[in-house]
Each structure stands twice: as structure tokens, then as C-alpha cells.
Design a protein around this motif. Structure first.
Motif, PDB file in Angstrom:
ATOM      1  N   GLY A 155       0.800  -1.219   0.000  1.00 10.22           N
ATOM      2  CA  GLY A 155       0.000   0.000   0.000  1.00 10.22           C
ATOM      3  C   GLY A 155       0.830   1.265   0.000  1.00 10.22           C
ATOM      4  O   GLY A 155       1.633   1.506  -0.896  1.00 10.22           O
ATOM      5  N   ALA A 156       0.654   2.048   1.025  1.00  8.68           N
ATOM      6  CA  ALA A 156       1.337   3.334   1.117  1.00  8.68           C
ATOM      7  C   ALA A 156       1.238   3.825   2.549  1.00  8.68           C
ATOM      8  O   ALA A 156       0.449   3.310   3.341  1.00  8.68           O
ATOM      9  CB  ALA A 156       0.677   4.335   0.175  1.00  8.68           C
ATOM     10  N   ILE A 180       5.415  11.096   1.733  1.00 12.85           N
ATOM     11  CA  ILE A 180       4.462  10.070   1.323  1.00 12.85           C
ATOM     12  C   ILE A 180       5.228   8.982   0.574  1.00 12.85           C
ATOM     13  O   ILE A 180       5.972   9.275  -0.364  1.00 12.85           O
ATOM     14  CB  ILE A 180       3.345  10.674   0.442  1.00 12.85           C
ATOM     15  N   VAL A 181       5.059   7.749   1.016  1.00  8.43           N
ATOM     16  CA  VAL A 181       5.763   6.614   0.417  1.00  8.43           C
ATOM     17  C   VAL A 181       4.714   5.645  -0.122  1.00  8.43           C
ATOM     18  O   VAL A 181       3.812   5.229   0.615  1.00  8.43           O
ATOM     19  CB  VAL A 181       6.667   5.905   1.450  1.00  8.43           C
ATOM     20  N   LEU A 209      -2.732   8.113  -4.003  1.00  9.11           N
ATOM     21  CA  LEU A 209      -2.048   9.409  -3.841  1.00  9.11           C
ATOM     22  C   LEU A 209      -2.946  10.406  -3.129  1.00  9.11           C
ATOM     23  O   LEU A 209      -2.499  11.115  -2.225  1.00  9.11           O
ATOM     24  CB  LEU A 209      -1.617   9.957  -5.205  1.00  9.11           C
ATOM     25  N   HIS A 210      -4.196  10.469  -3.532  1.00 12.46           N
ATOM     26  CA  HIS A 210      -5.138  11.411  -2.904  1.00 12.46           C
ATOM     27  C   HIS A 210      -5.339  11.064  -1.431  1.00 12.46           C
ATOM     28  O   HIS A 210      -5.322  11.960  -0.572  1.00 12.46           O
ATOM     29  CB  HIS A 210      -6.483  11.383  -3.623  1.00 12.46           C
ATOM     30  N   HIS A 211      -5.515   9.778  -1.130  1.00 19.86           N
ATOM     31  CA  HIS A 211      -5.732   9.354   0.252  1.00 19.86           C
ATOM     32  C   HIS A 211      -4.537   9.713   1.130  1.00 19.86           C
ATOM     33  O   HIS A 211      -4.706  10.282   2.217  1.00 19.86           O
ATOM     34  CB  HIS A 211      -5.996   7.849   0.294  1.00 19.86           C
ATOM     35  N   GLU A 212      -3.333   9.398   0.669  1.00 15.59           N
ATOM     36  CA  GLU A 212      -2.141   9.694   1.479  1.00 15.59           C
ATOM     37  C   GLU A 212      -1.928  11.197   1.615  1.00 15.59           C
ATOM     38  O   GLU A 212      -1.515  11.679   2.665  1.00 15.59           O
ATOM     39  CB  GLU A 212      -0.906   9.004   0.898  1.00 15.59           C
ATOM     40  N   TYR A 213      -2.223  11.942   0.574  1.00  8.85           N
ATOM     41  CA  TYR A 213      -2.150  13.405   0.685  1.00  8.85           C
ATOM     42  C   TYR A 213      -3.162  13.896   1.716  1.00  8.85           C
ATOM     43  O   TYR A 213      -2.886  14.836   2.468  1.00  8.85           O
ATOM     44  CB  TYR A 213      -2.392  14.069  -0.675  1.00  8.85           C
ATOM     45  N   ALA A 235      -9.384  11.119   5.408  1.00 10.78           N
ATOM     46  CA  ALA A 235      -8.171  11.290   4.598  1.00 10.78           C
ATOM     47  C   ALA A 235      -8.523  11.232   3.112  1.00 10.78           C
ATOM     48  O   ALA A 235      -8.038  12.051   2.318  1.00 10.78           O
ATOM     49  CB  ALA A 235      -7.132  10.234   4.953  1.00 10.78           C
ATOM     50  N   SER A 236      -9.361  10.287   2.725  1.00 14.62           N
ATOM     51  CA  SER A 236      -9.759  10.187   1.318  1.00 14.62           C
ATOM     52  C   SER A 236     -10.523  11.429   0.875  1.00 14.62           C
ATOM     53  O   SER A 236     -10.278  11.972  -0.202  1.00 14.62           O
ATOM     54  CB  SER A 236     -10.604   8.939   1.097  1.00 14.62           C
ATOM     55  N   SER A 237     -11.427  11.890   1.712  1.00 10.92           N
ATOM     56  CA  SER A 237     -12.219  13.074   1.386  1.00 10.92           C
ATOM     57  C   SER A 237     -11.338  14.323   1.257  1.00 10.92           C
ATOM     58  O   SER A 237     -11.464  15.085   0.295  1.00 10.92           O
ATOM     59  CB  SER A 237     -13.280  13.280   2.465  1.00 10.92           C
ATOM     60  N   LEU A 238     -10.445  14.519   2.205  1.00  4.70           N
ATOM     61  CA  LEU A 238      -9.541  15.681   2.162  1.00  4.70           C
ATOM     62  C   LEU A 238      -8.589  15.604   0.969  1.00  4.70           C
ATOM     63  O   LEU A 238      -8.323  16.609   0.320  1.00  4.70           O
ATOM     64  CB  LEU A 238      -8.730  15.775   3.458  1.00  4.70           C
ATOM     65  N   GLY A 239      -8.109  14.408   0.693  1.00  5.03           N
ATOM     66  CA  GLY A 239      -7.214  14.237  -0.458  1.00  5.03           C
ATOM     67  C   GLY A 239      -7.899  14.546  -1.760  1.00  5.03           C
ATOM     68  O   GLY A 239      -7.321  15.188  -2.648  1.00  5.03           O
ATOM     69  N   GLU A 240      -9.123  14.080  -1.910  1.00  9.90           N
ATOM     70  CA  GLU A 240      -9.888  14.372  -3.131  1.00  9.90           C
ATOM     71  C   GLU A 240     -10.120  15.872  -3.289  1.00  9.90           C
ATOM     72  O   GLU A 240     -10.062  16.409  -4.380  1.00  9.90           O
ATOM     73  CB  GLU A 240     -11.239  13.648  -3.118  1.00  9.90           C
ATOM     74  N   LYS A 241     -10.336  16.533  -2.169  1.00 11.14           N
ATOM     75  CA  LYS A 241     -10.640  17.970  -2.206  1.00 11.14           C
ATOM     76  C   LYS A 241      -9.404  18.826  -2.483  1.00 11.14           C
ATOM     77  O   LYS A 241      -9.466  19.789  -3.231  1.00 11.14           O
ATOM     78  CB  LYS A 241     -11.279  18.380  -0.889  1.00 11.14           C
ATOM     79  N   TYR A 242      -8.261  18.463  -1.863  1.00  8.06           N
ATOM     80  CA  TYR A 242      -7.105  19.362  -1.905  1.00  8.06           C
ATOM     81  C   TYR A 242      -5.935  18.908  -2.771  1.00  8.06           C
ATOM     82  O   TYR A 242      -5.031  19.682  -3.033  1.00  8.06           O
ATOM     83  CB  TYR A 242      -6.597  19.621  -0.487  1.00  8.06           C
TER      84      TYR A 242
END
Length: 127
Positions: free
Chosen positions: A50-51, A58-59, A69-73, A119-126
Motif C-alpha cells: 500500500g502506502a 508520502i511513500v 495518492l489522494h488518500h495519502e495526501y 483522509a480520502s475526502s480531504l485528499g480528493e478535495k485538496y
């Protein structure tokens, strides 16, 4: 917004950010080079896993899908929001939960807990 993200991660969120920078340093010493995007250092390491993210580091596995990528961001955004508490309310619970789920071969419902869904929601947004 990008400046605020950076300022918060390197002040209020310094605990996870420093841990992440140690990981980044180890990866650079090992010959990995990050991609820098949206104020984060992205490393691609290996395949078939995974990550994780620590602060602005972010790894992921090689060629990660966009939702990873969005989730980890999103976890990096959580670090900016929750600051020094991120380690205790997101990072460690996520690590423990992932280990527990792997040990019991539980593969569905990963995003059912609040901090993973957020995390997924924030990553998708930002991202």
C-alpha cells in the motif's frame, strides 16, 4: 492555501513531519529520489504493498493509483489540521489497525473508520 498547508505542517504538525523527513533522508541515502508535488515529497518504493504518509513525506509502491495518492495526501492535510495530536489520533491508530487487519486477512471496510474516510475526502478535495 498551499502556504498555510506548509506552515502548519512545519510548525503545528512538526512531530509527524520530522518523522517523515527521517524516512525521506533514509530513502534518499538508499538512492530513491522524490517527486515534489503539492508541498509533499512522494517516494515510490517497491511493488505490491500500500502506502503510508508521515507529515509531508508520502511513500507508495511503484505507479500508485490516483486514489492512493489522494488518500495519502489527505493524511498530510490531517497532519496540518490535527498537528502534534496526529500521531496519536491518526498515525498510530492507522498503523495498528492496518497490522490487525492484515494479520486477520480483513480486506474490506478499510475506509469505514473516520480517519481513513476523512483522509480520502480531504485528499480528493485538496490534491
Amino acid at each position: 492555501m498551499k502556504k498555510l498547508f506548509t506552515v502548519l505542517n512545519y510548525t503545528w504538525g512538526i512531530v509527524n513531519t520530522i518523522l517523515g523527513l527521517f524516512v525521506a533522508l533514509a530513502l534518499v541515502i538508499a538512492g530513491k529520489r522524490p517527486k515534489i508535488k503539492n508541498g509533499c515529497f512522494f517516494f515510490e518504493v517497491g511493488n505490491g504493498w500500500g502506502a503510508f504518509s508521515l507529515g509531508t513525506t508520502i511513500v507508495t509502491g511503484e505507479r500508485p493509483r490516483d486514489f492512493i495518492l489522494h488518500h495519502e495526501y489527505g493524511h498530510a492535510v490531517q497532519n496540518a489540521i490535527f498537528g502534534v495530536f496526529t500521531l496519536f489520533i491518526v498515525t498510530l491508530p492507522s498503523l495498528i489497525r492496518a497490522g490487525y487487519r492484515k494479520a486477520l486477512c480483513i480486506y474490506d471496510g478499510y475506509y469505514d473508520i473516520w480517519f481513513e474516510a476523512q483522509a480520502s475526502s480531504l485528499g480528493e478535495k485538496y490534491y
